[in-house]
Design an enzyme around this catalytic site. Structure first.
Site: not given
Ligand code: GRF
Length: 206
Positions: A12, A14, A92, A110, A180
């Site tokens: 989590g 992000n 998912k 991504h 990100e």
């Molecule tokens: C991130 O690298 C995102 O780009 C990918 O999955 C990862 C999620 O990381 N879709 P987090 O759970 O947000 O730390």
């Protein structure tokens, strides 16, 4: 106000970047309505709970069939008044019915410069291994609209980072993750400010 449902399966970070941006007043006009995870032990649910944000574990395994699962997911979104969806490390597939219902209001983050290094199986460290293996000079992160085809929706924001000769997948992953955490809140800000216009398969930022 954007009432955002965040879907995630992992730690989590992000999601935390979004919440931190809201709390630091770097992101206004966005409210996290609910966090949804298929993984009851996911860090993203714990982060939500510590911030008193509704956190819901729901898995297709709990339902007799996809139709009931889809209905349950939709009910959660409606009960929390979600009008926008962010996939932040969600492993998912989002049911097509929900993609249709939230057409052009679902984004995903991504860890690569789509359309390269995307699609089924391209997630986590595998992405960065493939980028290094391919000898790419640059990598980066992409925020894109989610449609029925994996990682193929129109690109909203992208930011690149140089790949250095001594990069490992882990060192590259860390630099991409920092990007990100920057572009996902920025993309949400653009939606909240009404600056995103979708023309067919193209996104125009006003
Ligand atoms: C991130 O690298 C995102 O780009 C990918 O999955 C990862 C999620 O990381 N879709 P987090 O759970 O947000 O730390």
């Amino acid at each position: 106000m954007l009432n955002v449902a965040v879907f995630g399966s992992g730690r989590g970070s992000n999601f935390a970047a979004i919440v931190n941006a809201i709390e630091d007043r770097r992101l206004s006009g966005v409210r996290i309505a609910v966090v949804i995870s298929n993984n009851s032990g996911a860090g993203i649910l714990e982060i939500a709970r510590t911030r008193q944000i509704p956190a819901v574990h729901i898995s297709q395994k709990q339902y007799a069939d996809g139709v009931q699962y889809h209905a349950a997911l939709l009910r959660i979104l409606e009960e929390h008044g979600a009008d926008f969806i962010v996939l932040a490390g969600y492993m998912k597939r989002v049911p097509d019915g929900i993609i249709q219902r939230y057409r052009n209001r679902i984004i995903n983050i991504h860890p690569a410069l789509l359309p390269k290094f995307g699609g089924a199986g391209m997630y986590g460290m595998r992405v960065h291994e493939a980028v290094i293996e391919a000898g790419e000079k640059y990598s980066g992160a992409t925020v894109h609209l989610v449609d029925e085809e994996y990682d193929r929706g129109a690109i909203v924001l992208q930011k690149r980072v140089a790949v250095t000769s001594n990069d490992t997948p882990e060192s590259l992953a860390a630099r991409v993750l920092a990007i990100e955490h920057e572009i996902l809140p920025s993309a949400l800000r653009l939606f909240a400010e009404g600056k995103i216009v979708v023309n067919g398969n193209a996104v125009v930022v006003h």
